[in-house]
Design a protein around this motif. Structure first.
Motif, PDB file in Angstrom:
ATOM      1  N   ASP A 198       0.332   6.596   5.823  1.00 32.66           N
ATOM      2  CA  ASP A 198       0.220   5.164   6.115  1.00 32.66           C
ATOM      3  C   ASP A 198      -0.712   4.931   7.306  1.00 32.66           C
ATOM      4  O   ASP A 198      -1.553   4.022   7.289  1.00 32.66           O
ATOM      5  CB  ASP A 198       1.598   4.571   6.418  1.00 32.66           C
ATOM      6  CG  ASP A 198       2.520   4.563   5.202  1.00 32.66           C
ATOM      7  OD1 ASP A 198       2.022   4.713   4.068  1.00 32.66           O
ATOM      8  OD2 ASP A 198       3.742   4.413   5.397  1.00 32.66           O
ATOM      9  N   LEU A 246      -4.556   3.097   7.406  1.00 33.98           N
ATOM     10  CA  LEU A 246      -4.858   1.984   8.311  1.00 33.98           C
ATOM     11  C   LEU A 246      -6.058   2.299   9.193  1.00 33.98           C
ATOM     12  O   LEU A 246      -6.973   1.470   9.342  1.00 33.98           O
ATOM     13  CB  LEU A 246      -3.637   1.673   9.178  1.00 33.98           C
ATOM     14  CG  LEU A 246      -3.819   0.590  10.243  1.00 33.98           C
ATOM     15  CD1 LEU A 246      -4.255  -0.729   9.617  1.00 33.98           C
ATOM     16  CD2 LEU A 246      -2.532   0.421  11.040  1.00 33.98           C
ATOM     17  N   ASN A 249      -5.797   1.594   0.990  1.00 35.34           N
ATOM     18  CA  ASN A 249      -4.421   1.129   1.094  1.00 35.34           C
ATOM     19  C   ASN A 249      -3.457   2.231   0.683  1.00 35.34           C
ATOM     20  O   ASN A 249      -3.854   3.235   0.084  1.00 35.34           O
ATOM     21  CB  ASN A 249      -4.206  -0.095   0.195  1.00 35.34           C
ATOM     22  CG  ASN A 249      -4.988  -1.307   0.650  1.00 35.34           C
ATOM     23  OD1 ASN A 249      -4.652  -1.935   1.647  1.00 35.34           O
ATOM     24  ND2 ASN A 249      -6.052  -1.642  -0.085  1.00 35.34           N
ATOM     25  N   ILE A 308      -7.713  -7.089   0.683  1.00 35.02           N
ATOM     26  CA  ILE A 308      -6.561  -6.317   1.143  1.00 35.02           C
ATOM     27  C   ILE A 308      -7.021  -4.905   1.467  1.00 35.02           C
ATOM     28  O   ILE A 308      -7.506  -4.184   0.593  1.00 35.02           O
ATOM     29  CB  ILE A 308      -5.447  -6.281   0.090  1.00 35.02           C
ATOM     30  CG1 ILE A 308      -4.949  -7.694  -0.215  1.00 35.02           C
ATOM     31  CG2 ILE A 308      -4.280  -5.412   0.566  1.00 35.02           C
ATOM     32  CD1 ILE A 308      -3.900  -7.754  -1.302  1.00 35.02           C
ATOM     33  N   THR A 348      -3.340  -1.773   4.248  1.00 31.47           N
ATOM     34  CA  THR A 348      -1.984  -2.262   4.010  1.00 31.47           C
ATOM     35  C   THR A 348      -1.147  -1.211   3.286  1.00 31.47           C
ATOM     36  O   THR A 348      -1.655  -0.473   2.451  1.00 31.47           O
ATOM     37  CB  THR A 348      -2.023  -3.552   3.165  1.00 31.47           C
ATOM     38  OG1 THR A 348      -2.615  -4.591   3.929  1.00 31.47           O
ATOM     39  CG2 THR A 348      -0.635  -3.982   2.728  1.00 31.47           C
ATOM     40  N   THR A 349       0.136  -1.166   3.603  1.00 26.76           N
ATOM     41  CA  THR A 349       1.097  -0.360   2.850  1.00 26.76           C
ATOM     42  C   THR A 349       2.024  -1.301   2.100  1.00 26.76           C
ATOM     43  O   THR A 349       2.673  -2.154   2.708  1.00 26.76           O
ATOM     44  CB  THR A 349       1.929   0.540   3.773  1.00 26.76           C
ATOM     45  OG1 THR A 349       1.066   1.475   4.434  1.00 26.76           O
ATOM     46  CG2 THR A 349       2.980   1.312   2.975  1.00 26.76           C
ATOM     47  N   ILE A 350       2.062  -1.177   0.785  1.00 24.61           N
ATOM     48  CA  ILE A 350       2.961  -1.980  -0.038  1.00 24.61           C
ATOM     49  C   ILE A 350       4.132  -1.102  -0.470  1.00 24.61           C
ATOM     50  O   ILE A 350       3.943  -0.058  -1.099  1.00 24.61           O
ATOM     51  CB  ILE A 350       2.248  -2.552  -1.269  1.00 24.61           C
ATOM     52  CG1 ILE A 350       1.155  -3.536  -0.826  1.00 24.61           C
ATOM     53  CG2 ILE A 350       3.245  -3.249  -2.190  1.00 24.61           C
ATOM     54  CD1 ILE A 350       0.418  -4.188  -1.971  1.00 24.61           C
TER      55      ILE A 350
END
Length: 250
Positions: free
Chosen positions: A160, A164, A178, A227, A230-232
């Motif tokens: 993660d 970023l 991402n 986007i 980002t971490t979903i």
């Protein structure tokens, strides 16, 4: 399922394509029109399932030379790599007193450094064209650690952070990066984690591999053009796994 034209004319590379999540991502992206190269140690079976247009490229994710050679094969076939999906894992579970240095190294070699090797292999081509998208598969354990899955959880957190940091460096140059962090998903890995946790894991109902695959496809698509970094999390709002009760504890 995404529109069959979403990825028409796009060439992508999925590493870890033989796993449950990699296979599902391959099926979703192929159905949306992507040309795919599929990699794992033995990707032939999933490539055959996707169809004759899929390119099977065996590799050893722990070897920089192997990853670079595979990237060259993919670029040689398609002329470019528009997107990269890295879905590697090494499901080693146990108490910290049970896992030795080699176990920790193996997990990081496969997941964290494996992703670094893959990104280094595709970035020059993407930068040359000023366009590209990368999705790394981390895991909910990077934010909600399970005590019996700490090597994988810390590797997830590292992925993660890697995404970023790289997004901040390369998004201005046209490369989006991402992560997708699955929670409970039906798979052999999930069953192993349940067993290692003595059954004391959240059981609100695990998701399906396709739930993760659709999130990957969204992040790779034009719909996610703004986007990056980002971490979903894909976990159905399931609470973190409970800590297993150890012998001698109340």
């Amino acid at each position: 399922m995404r529109d069959a034209r979403t990825f028409a004319g796009k060439a992508g590379w999925i590493i870890g394509a033989s796993g449950a999540l990699g296979q599902s991502a391959a099926k979703v992206l192929a159905a949306a029109g992507a040309e795919l190269a599929l990699s794992s140690r033995h990707p032939e079976a999933i490539a055959a399932e996707i169809g004759p247009e899929a390119l099977a490229v065996p590799l050893d994710i722990t070897s920089t030379a192997s990853v670079n050679a595979a990237a060259a094969v993919v670029i040689g076939r398609f002329g470019r790599i528009d997107f990269l999906v890295v879905s590697t894992t090494l499901p080693l579970f146990g108490d910290i007193l049970e896992l030795d240095d080699e176990a920790w190294r193996d997990v990081f070699e496969t997941k964290q450094l494996g992703a670094v090797r893959a990104i280094r292999a595709v970035l020059p081509d993407m930068l040359k064209r000023g366009n590209g998208s990368i999705v790394l598969l981390s895991g909910r354990g990077g934010r909600h650690p399970n005590p019996v899955h700490l090597p994988g959880g810390t590797a997830n957190a590292a992925l993660d952070l890697l995404a970023l940091g790289l997004a901040r460096a390369y998004t201005p140059r046209g490369i989006r990066i991402n992560t997708v962090a699955p929670g409970p998903i039906v798979s052999p890995r999930w069953e192993a984690l349940r067993a290692a946790s003595a059954g004391q894991v959240s059981d609100t109902g695990p998701g399906r591999p396709e739930d993760v695959a659709q999130t990957i496809a969204f992040l790779l698509s034009p719909a996610a053009a703004h986007i990056s970094g980002t971490t979903i999390t894909v976990d159905g709002a399931a609470p973190p796994a409970a800590e297993p009760v150890r012998r001698g504890q109340p």
